[in-house]
Scaffold this motif. Structure first.
Motif, PDB file in Angstrom:
ATOM      1  N   LYS A 145     106.528  -4.897 148.422  1.00 41.16           N
ATOM      2  CA  LYS A 145     106.257  -4.382 149.775  1.00 41.16           C
ATOM      3  C   LYS A 145     105.876  -5.522 150.719  1.00 41.16           C
ATOM      4  O   LYS A 145     106.272  -5.548 151.886  1.00 41.16           O
ATOM      5  N   GLN A 146     105.099  -6.459 150.222  1.00 43.30           N
ATOM      6  CA  GLN A 146     104.703  -7.599 151.050  1.00 43.30           C
ATOM      7  C   GLN A 146     105.906  -8.503 151.349  1.00 43.30           C
ATOM      8  O   GLN A 146     106.050  -8.991 152.470  1.00 43.30           O
ATOM      9  N   ARG A 147     106.765  -8.695 150.372  1.00 45.01           N
ATOM     10  CA  ARG A 147     107.978  -9.505 150.607  1.00 45.01           C
ATOM     11  C   ARG A 147     108.862  -8.861 151.670  1.00 45.01           C
ATOM     12  O   ARG A 147     109.484  -9.545 152.467  1.00 45.01           O
ATOM     13  N   ARG A 148     108.891  -7.532 151.658  1.00 50.28           N
ATOM     14  CA  ARG A 148     109.692  -6.806 152.656  1.00 50.28           C
ATOM     15  C   ARG A 148     109.124  -7.050 154.062  1.00 50.28           C
ATOM     16  O   ARG A 148     109.865  -7.245 155.019  1.00 50.28           O
ATOM     17  N   ASP A 149     107.790  -7.055 154.158  1.00 49.12           N
ATOM     18  CA  ASP A 149     107.141  -7.342 155.451  1.00 49.12           C
ATOM     19  C   ASP A 149     107.431  -8.777 155.905  1.00 49.12           C
ATOM     20  O   ASP A 149     107.647  -9.028 157.089  1.00 49.12           O
ATOM     21  N   ILE A 150     107.432  -9.700 154.943  1.00 53.04           N
ATOM     22  CA  ILE A 150     107.741 -11.107 155.266  1.00 53.04           C
ATOM     23  C   ILE A 150     109.178 -11.199 155.794  1.00 53.04           C
ATOM     24  O   ILE A 150     109.446 -11.876 156.795  1.00 53.04           O
ATOM     25  N   GLY A 164     116.632 -11.786 143.927  1.00 56.24           N
ATOM     26  CA  GLY A 164     116.196 -10.628 143.131  1.00 56.24           C
ATOM     27  C   GLY A 164     114.859 -10.091 143.605  1.00 56.24           C
ATOM     28  O   GLY A 164     114.644  -8.879 143.664  1.00 56.24           O
ATOM     29  N   LEU A 165     113.966 -10.997 143.994  1.00 54.68           N
ATOM     30  CA  LEU A 165     112.622 -10.599 144.441  1.00 54.68           C
ATOM     31  C   LEU A 165     112.637  -9.885 145.797  1.00 54.68           C
ATOM     32  O   LEU A 165     111.677  -9.214 146.156  1.00 54.68           O
ATOM     33  N   LEU A 166     113.723 -10.040 146.539  1.00 51.98           N
ATOM     34  CA  LEU A 166     113.809  -9.357 147.838  1.00 51.98           C
ATOM     35  C   LEU A 166     114.349  -7.935 147.701  1.00 51.98           C
ATOM     36  O   LEU A 166     114.498  -7.211 148.680  1.00 51.98           O
ATOM     37  N   LYS A 167     114.631  -7.521 146.468  1.00 52.09           N
ATOM     38  CA  LYS A 167     115.044  -6.137 146.206  1.00 52.09           C
ATOM     39  C   LYS A 167     113.892  -5.398 145.526  1.00 52.09           C
ATOM     40  O   LYS A 167     113.092  -6.010 144.823  1.00 52.09           O
ATOM     41  N   SER A 168     113.850  -4.083 145.711  1.00 51.04           N
ATOM     42  CA  SER A 168     112.895  -3.280 144.944  1.00 51.04           C
ATOM     43  C   SER A 168     113.365  -3.289 143.490  1.00 51.04           C
ATOM     44  O   SER A 168     114.519  -3.639 143.204  1.00 51.04           O
ATOM     45  N   ASP A 193     117.797  -3.314 139.668  1.00 54.12           N
ATOM     46  CA  ASP A 193     118.478  -2.731 138.507  1.00 54.12           C
ATOM     47  C   ASP A 193     119.863  -2.212 138.892  1.00 54.12           C
ATOM     48  O   ASP A 193     120.838  -2.407 138.160  1.00 54.12           O
ATOM     49  N   ALA A 194     119.944  -1.547 140.041  1.00 50.87           N
ATOM     50  CA  ALA A 194     121.234  -1.010 140.501  1.00 50.87           C
ATOM     51  C   ALA A 194     122.245  -2.134 140.720  1.00 50.87           C
ATOM     52  O   ALA A 194     123.404  -2.029 140.304  1.00 50.87           O
ATOM     53  N   SER A 195     121.809  -3.224 141.344  1.00 53.28           N
ATOM     54  CA  SER A 195     122.753  -4.320 141.595  1.00 53.28           C
ATOM     55  C   SER A 195     123.142  -5.034 140.301  1.00 53.28           C
ATOM     56  O   SER A 195     124.278  -5.478 140.143  1.00 53.28           O
ATOM     57  N   GLU A 196     122.212  -5.105 139.330  1.00 52.20           N
ATOM     58  CA  GLU A 196     122.551  -5.694 138.027  1.00 52.20           C
ATOM     59  C   GLU A 196     123.556  -4.807 137.279  1.00 52.20           C
ATOM     60  O   GLU A 196     124.464  -5.303 136.623  1.00 52.20           O
ATOM     61  N   ILE A 252     115.022  -9.947 133.095  1.00 54.13           N
ATOM     62  CA  ILE A 252     113.822  -9.321 132.517  1.00 54.13           C
ATOM     63  C   ILE A 252     112.568  -9.708 133.306  1.00 54.13           C
ATOM     64  O   ILE A 252     111.762  -8.845 133.662  1.00 54.13           O
ATOM     65  N   ILE A 253     112.420 -10.987 133.620  1.00 58.68           N
ATOM     66  CA  ILE A 253     111.210 -11.428 134.342  1.00 58.68           C
ATOM     67  C   ILE A 253     111.155 -10.791 135.740  1.00 58.68           C
ATOM     68  O   ILE A 253     110.108 -10.272 136.152  1.00 58.68           O
ATOM     69  N   VAL A 254     112.281 -10.796 136.457  1.00 53.40           N
ATOM     70  CA  VAL A 254     112.284 -10.242 137.827  1.00 53.40           C
ATOM     71  C   VAL A 254     112.115  -8.724 137.805  1.00 53.40           C
ATOM     72  O   VAL A 254     111.332  -8.169 138.578  1.00 53.40           O
ATOM     73  N   SER A 255     112.812  -8.043 136.893  1.00 52.84           N
ATOM     74  CA  SER A 255     112.770  -6.568 136.922  1.00 52.84           C
ATOM     75  C   SER A 255     111.466  -6.002 136.357  1.00 52.84           C
ATOM     76  O   SER A 255     111.104  -4.867 136.653  1.00 52.84           O
ATOM     77  N   ARG A 256     110.742  -6.782 135.556  1.00 54.27           N
ATOM     78  CA  ARG A 256     109.533  -6.247 134.932  1.00 54.27           C
ATOM     79  C   ARG A 256     108.234  -6.811 135.503  1.00 54.27           C
ATOM     80  O   ARG A 256     107.149  -6.350 135.127  1.00 54.27           O
TER      81      ARG A 256
END
Length: 338
Positions: A65-70, A100-104, A109-112, A290-294
């Motif tokens: 959520k914070q990344r989205r605000d950024i 990857g971090l700019l996606k929820s 997961d959907a894009s992967e 795994i690291i980004v999604s979890r």
């Protein structure tokens, strides 16, 4: 009564309808100032040679959520969107982590899933990992987001890209018909399902996969944990050994992934990470995913299981098997040594 007393010692009551608890390594930062973060990223991108460290420090230590605000503030300051700017400034594995971090979690997961089914040849390994390890709640959200992002239905894409019993199992999972956990333990149903799994597999010649697929895709996780325990009283082999004997290929991998996730999902991910980093030159795609999604779901618990199982910390393993800015980003998301 014998059946009941046999179970009582090994079963714990599981209450229904509760969300799975989360164990994130990435949590919202206090005293958050999105405009300040956006300005720092803008400066980092414009710096000669790009200041990757600042980008890593900010994006790996903020919640989604914070990344989205950024990202919103960045667009206001720089007059272009952050995704485009990062694509221009970064490359390779570091770029994959940051984008990857700019996606929820569900968007990621959907894009992967989409990329695992794109073009020639399917990346079955990624497809199996995501579909077989996500809860019904997560899969429902992924399906919704997949439709929004790609204007297509996930189940139709899965059906078009896979075949046979492998397709049937994945589609059964994607259709999310799994029972909610109940606070009532149905001993009779546990016994019936355990016997049905045995009679559909090890006991007969050829496997009745319809029965296996329906039980594995429709029963609640706490119920299945008890079923696999009970299964051992019918079969000379445990469930995983039975799967290895009865099926092969992608279907075998899928069933094994399901059983491992039902038994201990975080250990499953820990083992996947260990396997991916064992080879010279880590399988970066698997490690990144795994690291980004979890990281906002259960990476803290994955860290614990990793250390318990492999005798060294995930943090140390990432340090040994990756390098450069990619390594720094992963270690930051891992958020500490154990």
């Amino acid at each position: 009564m014998a059946l009941v007393s046999e179970f009582l010692g090994q079963l714990t009551l599981s209450f229904g309808g509760e969300r799975e608890p989360t164990f994130p390594t990435v949590v919202p930062v206090r005293d958050f100032d999105p405009a300040k973060d956006a300005a720092r990223i803008d400066t980092a991108i414009k710096t000669k040679g790009v200041d990757e460290q600042t980008i890593i420090d900010i994006l790996t230590r903020r919640s989604y959520k914070q990344r989205r605000d950024i990202a919103f503030q960045y667009e206001r300051i720089a007059k272009k969107d952050l995704v485009t700017a990062l694509k221009g400034a970064l490359s390779g594995s570091l770029e994959a982590v940051m984008l990857g971090l700019l996606k929820s979690t569900a968007q990621y997961d959907a894009s992967e899933l989409k990329s695992s089914m794109k073009g020639l040849g399917t990346d079955e390994e990624s497809l199996i990992e995501i579909v077989c390890s996500r809860s019904s709640e997560e899969l429902t959200e992924i399906k919704k987001v997949y439709k929004e992002m790609f204007k297509k239905d996930l189940d139709k894409d899965v059906a078009g890209d896979t075949s046979g019993n492998f397709a049937k199992l994945l589609l059964a999972l994607v259709q999310t018909k799994r029972d909610e956990p109940s606070n009532v333990i149905d001993y009779e149903k546990i016994d019936q399902d355990a016997r049905a799994l045995y009679e559909a597999g090890v006991k007969r010649k050829g496997t009745d996969l319809v029965t296996w697929i329906s039980i594995m895709s429709e029963r609640s996780v706490p119920h299945l944990q008890k079923v696999f325990n009970r299964y051992k009283s019918y079969s000379p082999l445990d469930m995983k050994e039975s799967i290895k004997m009865e099926v092969k290929g992608d279907l075998e991998k899928s069933f094994l992934t399901l059983v491992e996730c039902f038994e201990n999902k975080q250990l499953y991910f820990g083992n996947r990470l260990n396997e991916a980093m064992k080879s010279k030159g880590a399988k970066e795609k698997v490690v990144t995913r795994i690291i980004v999604s979890r990281c906002e779901v259960d990476l803290m618990k994955i860290r614990t299981e990793f250390k318990k199982q492999h005798g060294r910390s995930l943090y140390q393993t990432i340090f040994e098997h990756t390098k450069g800015d990619y390594q720094k980003a992963l270690m930051s998301l891992c958020a500490g040594d154990d």
